[in-house]
Design a protein around this motif. Structure first.
Motif, PDB file in Angstrom:
ATOM      1  N   ARG A   1      28.949  56.514  28.382  1.00 21.98           N
ATOM      2  CA  ARG A   1      28.565  55.149  28.040  1.00 21.98           C
ATOM      3  C   ARG A   1      29.787  54.345  27.604  1.00 21.98           C
ATOM      4  NH1 ARG A   1      25.859  50.736  29.051  1.00 21.98           N
ATOM      5  NH2 ARG A   1      25.225  49.556  27.207  1.00 21.98           N
ATOM      6  N   LEU A   2      30.680  54.971  26.851  1.00 20.95           N
ATOM      7  CA  LEU A   2      31.926  54.306  26.454  1.00 20.95           C
ATOM      8  C   LEU A   2      32.718  53.870  27.688  1.00 20.95           C
ATOM      9  CD1 LEU A   2      34.376  55.384  23.684  1.00 20.95           C
ATOM     10  CD2 LEU A   2      35.244  55.045  25.982  1.00 20.95           C
ATOM     11  N   HIS A   3      32.808  54.759  28.685  1.00 24.54           N
ATOM     12  CA  HIS A   3      33.550  54.420  29.911  1.00 24.54           C
ATOM     13  C   HIS A   3      32.856  53.291  30.672  1.00 24.54           C
ATOM     14  CE1 HIS A   3      35.257  58.792  29.883  1.00 24.54           C
ATOM     15  NE2 HIS A   3      35.890  58.003  29.031  1.00 24.54           N
TER      16      HIS A   3
ATOM     17  N   ALA B   1      40.392  59.454  24.359  1.00 25.07           N
ATOM     18  CA  ALA B   1      41.651  60.209  24.413  1.00 25.07           C
ATOM     19  C   ALA B   1      41.804  61.265  23.325  1.00 25.07           C
ATOM     20  CB  ALA B   1      42.880  59.283  24.391  1.00 25.07           C
ATOM     21  N   ASP B   2      40.897  61.302  22.338  1.00 24.08           N
ATOM     22  CA  ASP B   2      41.072  62.282  21.255  1.00 24.08           C
ATOM     23  C   ASP B   2      39.712  62.658  20.670  1.00 24.08           C
ATOM     24  OD1 ASP B   2      42.593  63.951  19.684  1.00 24.08           O
ATOM     25  OD2 ASP B   2      43.041  62.457  18.170  1.00 24.08           O
TER      26      ASP B   2
ATOM     27  N   ALA C   1      46.818  45.470  24.029  1.00 29.19           N
ATOM     28  CA  ALA C   1      47.878  46.485  24.102  1.00 29.19           C
ATOM     29  C   ALA C   1      47.377  47.788  23.500  1.00 29.19           C
ATOM     30  CB  ALA C   1      49.118  46.009  23.344  1.00 29.19           C
ATOM     31  N   ARG C   2      47.409  48.837  24.315  1.00 35.85           N
ATOM     32  CA  ARG C   2      47.106  50.183  23.840  1.00 35.85           C
ATOM     33  C   ARG C   2      48.049  51.147  24.551  1.00 35.85           C
ATOM     34  NH1 ARG C   2      45.409  51.216  19.367  1.00 35.85           N
ATOM     35  NH2 ARG C   2      44.652  53.241  20.041  1.00 35.85           N
ATOM     36  N   PRO C   3      48.304  52.331  23.975  1.00 36.97           N
ATOM     37  CA  PRO C   3      49.140  53.321  24.674  1.00 36.97           C
ATOM     38  C   PRO C   3      48.533  53.658  26.032  1.00 36.97           C
ATOM     39  CG  PRO C   3      48.783  53.970  22.393  1.00 36.97           C
ATOM     40  CD  PRO C   3      47.872  52.811  22.637  1.00 36.97           C
ATOM     41  N   ARG C   4      49.380  53.784  27.039  1.00 35.63           N
ATOM     42  CA  ARG C   4      48.918  54.014  28.408  1.00 35.63           C
ATOM     43  C   ARG C   4      49.257  55.447  28.829  1.00 35.63           C
ATOM     44  NH1 ARG C   4      47.914  49.445  31.567  1.00 35.63           N
ATOM     45  NH2 ARG C   4      48.604  50.563  33.428  1.00 35.63           N
TER      46      ARG C   4
END
Length: 212
Positions: free
Chosen positions: A127-129, A200-201, A142-145
């Motif tokens: 659902r998040l995706h 991612a975590d 901006a987020r780490p890629r």
């Protein structure tokens, strides 16, 4: 740290005497008690994330919460800002979610239906995706890629893993060969792979359960 937290609490109109340290990891998280309920006051580790990255994270979380995902909602300060800075410490506040951390170091503690739990977690991440895929991030997001460069480029996000001092010369050569093979494979498939915002975590320490 207590003094910084008390000063930060006042920026949101909280009583500095009604805060208590709840967790100390990447961020120092303080539990705030108010007549309107609990909140999480986060003192972010200086230098770990830029203000733009923190603002982006909070904007993303607000979107996910609005979409029905059970995540904390960001709370603006009395000045209307989602991120305040005290010295070199960024500060943010989230709504408090009830529950407990599901376990440490991968353990599922007190979970009788382990397969059912993981099925529910997988559905939440799906659902998040889905929510993220249809969302248009605002300008300046901006987020780490974790793209090809972030994973196996010359300057990956978590540093040059091939320079680990515990590696022997032969092991380092093997790691470099694996990195080069992965880089070539990702380069060949560029433009054909799904790429977007993820958690991612999603380790057990970052998952909470409340009841069932």
């Amino acid at each position: 740290m207590t003094g910084v937290a008390q000063t930060a609490a006042a920026l949101w109109g909280f009583d500095p005497a009604r805060i208590a340290l709840a967790a100390q990891r990447e961020n120092a998280v303080w539990r705030v008690e108010t007549d309107a309920g609990r909140f999480a006051l986060r003192l972010h580790r200086p230098g770990y994330r830029s203000e733009a990255e923190l603002q982006s994270e909070l904007g993303w979380m607000a979107m996910l919460a609005a979409g029905g995902l059970p995540v904390p909602r960001p709370v603006p300060s009395r000045a209307g800002r989602l991120v305040e800075t005290l010295g070199d410490t960024p500060v943010s506040v989230l709504t408090w979610l009830p529950g407990r951390i599901v376990g440490a170091q991968g353990a599922l503690e007190g979970i009788a239906d382990r397969a059912g739990h993981m099925h529910k977690l997988g559905a939440l991440l799906a659902r998040l995706h889905d929510l993220s895929d249809v969302w248009a991030p605002p300008p300046g997001f901006a987020r780490p890629r974790w793209d090809r460069g972030g994973l196996v480029g010359p300057a990956p996000l978590w540093g040059p893993f091939w320079d680990n001092p515990d590696l022997s010369a032969d092991q380092r050569a093997q790691v470099l060969a694996a990195r080069d093979r992965a880089e070539a494979d990702l380069r060949a498939r560029e433009g054909t792979l799904d790429f977007g915002l993820i958690h991612a975590d999603a380790i057990t320490e970052n998952v909470m359960v409340d009841g069932d």
